[in-house]
Design a protein around this motif. Structure first.
Motif, short mmCIF file in Angstrom:
data_model
loop_
_atom_site.label_atom_id
_atom_site.label_comp_id
_atom_site.label_asym_id
_atom_site.label_seq_id
_atom_site.Cartn_x
_atom_site.Cartn_y
_atom_site.Cartn_z
N TYR A 154 0.80 -1.22 0.00
CA TYR A 154 0.00 0.00 0.00
C TYR A 154 0.84 1.27 0.00
O TYR A 154 0.35 2.32 -0.41
CB TYR A 154 -0.94 0.00 1.21
CG TYR A 154 -1.69 -1.30 1.36
CD1 TYR A 154 -2.51 -1.75 0.33
CD2 TYR A 154 -1.54 -2.09 2.49
CE1 TYR A 154 -3.17 -2.97 0.44
CE2 TYR A 154 -2.20 -3.30 2.60
CZ TYR A 154 -3.01 -3.73 1.58
OH TYR A 154 -3.66 -4.94 1.69
N TRP A 190 -6.19 5.31 -3.25
CA TRP A 190 -7.30 4.47 -2.82
C TRP A 190 -7.78 3.52 -3.90
O TRP A 190 -8.27 2.43 -3.59
CB TRP A 190 -8.44 5.34 -2.29
CG TRP A 190 -8.06 5.98 -1.00
CD1 TRP A 190 -7.83 7.30 -0.75
CD2 TRP A 190 -7.80 5.30 0.23
NE1 TRP A 190 -7.46 7.48 0.56
CE2 TRP A 190 -7.43 6.28 1.19
CE3 TRP A 190 -7.84 3.95 0.63
CZ2 TRP A 190 -7.11 5.94 2.50
CZ3 TRP A 190 -7.52 3.62 1.94
CH2 TRP A 190 -7.17 4.62 2.86
N TYR A 238 -5.42 0.73 -3.44
CA TYR A 238 -5.69 0.00 -2.20
C TYR A 238 -6.90 -0.91 -2.36
O TYR A 238 -6.82 -2.12 -2.10
CB TYR A 238 -5.92 0.99 -1.05
CG TYR A 238 -6.31 0.30 0.24
CD1 TYR A 238 -5.33 -0.16 1.12
CD2 TYR A 238 -7.64 0.08 0.57
CE1 TYR A 238 -5.67 -0.81 2.30
CE2 TYR A 238 -7.99 -0.57 1.74
CZ TYR A 238 -7.00 -1.00 2.60
OH TYR A 238 -7.35 -1.66 3.75
N PHE A 286 -14.04 1.09 7.17
CA PHE A 286 -14.24 2.15 6.19
C PHE A 286 -15.69 2.60 6.12
O PHE A 286 -16.61 1.78 6.18
CB PHE A 286 -13.80 1.69 4.80
CG PHE A 286 -12.32 1.56 4.64
CD1 PHE A 286 -11.56 2.63 4.17
CD2 PHE A 286 -11.67 0.38 4.96
CE1 PHE A 286 -10.19 2.51 4.02
CE2 PHE A 286 -10.29 0.25 4.81
CZ PHE A 286 -9.55 1.33 4.34
N ARG A 310 -10.24 6.62 6.89
CA ARG A 310 -11.36 5.69 6.74
C ARG A 310 -12.65 6.37 6.29
O ARG A 310 -13.67 5.72 6.11
CB ARG A 310 -11.60 4.92 8.04
CG ARG A 310 -10.39 4.05 8.46
CD ARG A 310 -10.09 3.00 7.41
NE ARG A 310 -8.98 2.15 7.76
CZ ARG A 310 -7.76 2.20 7.22
NH1 ARG A 310 -7.50 3.12 6.28
NH2 ARG A 310 -6.81 1.36 7.58
#
Length: 275
Positions: free
Chosen positions: A18, A36, A39, A62, A191
């Motif tokens: 990541y 993101w 990810y 999240f 998150r």
């Protein structure tokens, strides 16, 4: 417990996926531009072209709308098999740069880690199951990364189960960690929770008795969370039976220390520099 010690060693080896520049470059080259997209695409790719709802449930912490911004749309940019190839290539490139050649016998470490990863019980653990079902690579460096990934998702699935048993939802678990030993600004931004959602989560923790009126952890909350952590360790411990963990610690400790150089501190993962 050995399960916790091993987590501090295999987690950095996985987490380069990541944060290391090679990994982010691999995702971007595959069409997943932005942190993101890489990810969510890389981590959920073992599940196939999955939508946002199950990923939000499995990733747990999240905000659902944050997941929805990435999924399922990113699969139009890179199919799951493309994302899988990108994460594997990126991880390999990062570890080739980071790991010192003299840091133990990599082939031996790969064999011991694979022994543990092949022992995981995937019942009720969807992320572990999806990764465990992928074909094993042959190169020791790739085996180390893949085994670390299976093991971290196995532990993560178990930790989510322990949090659910304790009565916490995703935002509550983050608000608790922020009050206990982390940073609200880091966790909330990472998150995707709004201020009002975070405030409501803190209020629910007060109602549960985990936080006092000033937002500080209570003795009850600390004891309850200690049970969550202990349960997480217990249900992650079986995979290490029969593995020479003493030798594996010797082999992984220098590798983990160097891999951690690619990670930000503090981080939402919970790893510390002392690990």
């Amino acid at each position: 417990m050995i399960a916790r010690r091993m987590w501090t060693l295999f987690e950095p080896l996985h987490a380069v996926t990541y944060f290391a520049p090679e990994c982010r470059a691999a995702f971007e080259e595959a069409g997943l531009r932005g942190f993101w997209r890489g990810y969510f695409g890389g981590r959920s790719a073992p599940l196939g072209a999955v939508g946002a709802a199950p990923v939000a449930a499995m990733f747990f912490g999240f905000a659902p709308r944050m997941v929805e911004r990435a999924l399922p749309g990113l699969w139009e940019l890179a199919a799951p098999e493309v994302a899988l190839r990108a994460r594997a290539e990126g991880a390999r490139a990062a570890l080739l740069r980071l790991l010192p050649e003299a840091a133990g016998d990599l082939a031996e470490a790969a064999g011991l880690l694979r022994q543990a990863a092949e022992a995981v019980d995937t019942a009720g653990r969807p992320l572990a199951a999806a990764n465990a079902a992928l074909p094993w690579p042959t190169d020791p460096l790739d085996v180390v990364w893949h085994a670390a990934t299976v093991l971290r998702e196995h532990r993560g699935d178990g930790h989510v189960a322990a949090l659910v048993v304790a009565g916490l939802d995703g935002c509550e678990s983050l608000a608790w960690r922020a009050a206990l030993d982390n940073d609200r600004r880091l966790l909330q931004q990472a998150r995707g929770w709004a201020d009002d959602e975070w405030t409501l989560a803190e209020g629910r923790l007060v109602e549960k008795g985990w936080l006092d009126a000033a937002g500080r952890p209570t003795e009850f909350g600390e004891a309850a969370f200690a049970q969550v952590e202990a349960r997480t360790d217990v249900i992650a411990d079986d995979v290490w039976r029969g593995v020479d963990t003493g030798r594996l610690v010797e082999l992984l400790a220098p590798l983990a220390a160097v891999a951690a150089e690619a990670l930000p501190f503090p981080n939402p993962i919970g790893l510390t520099k002392q690990a």
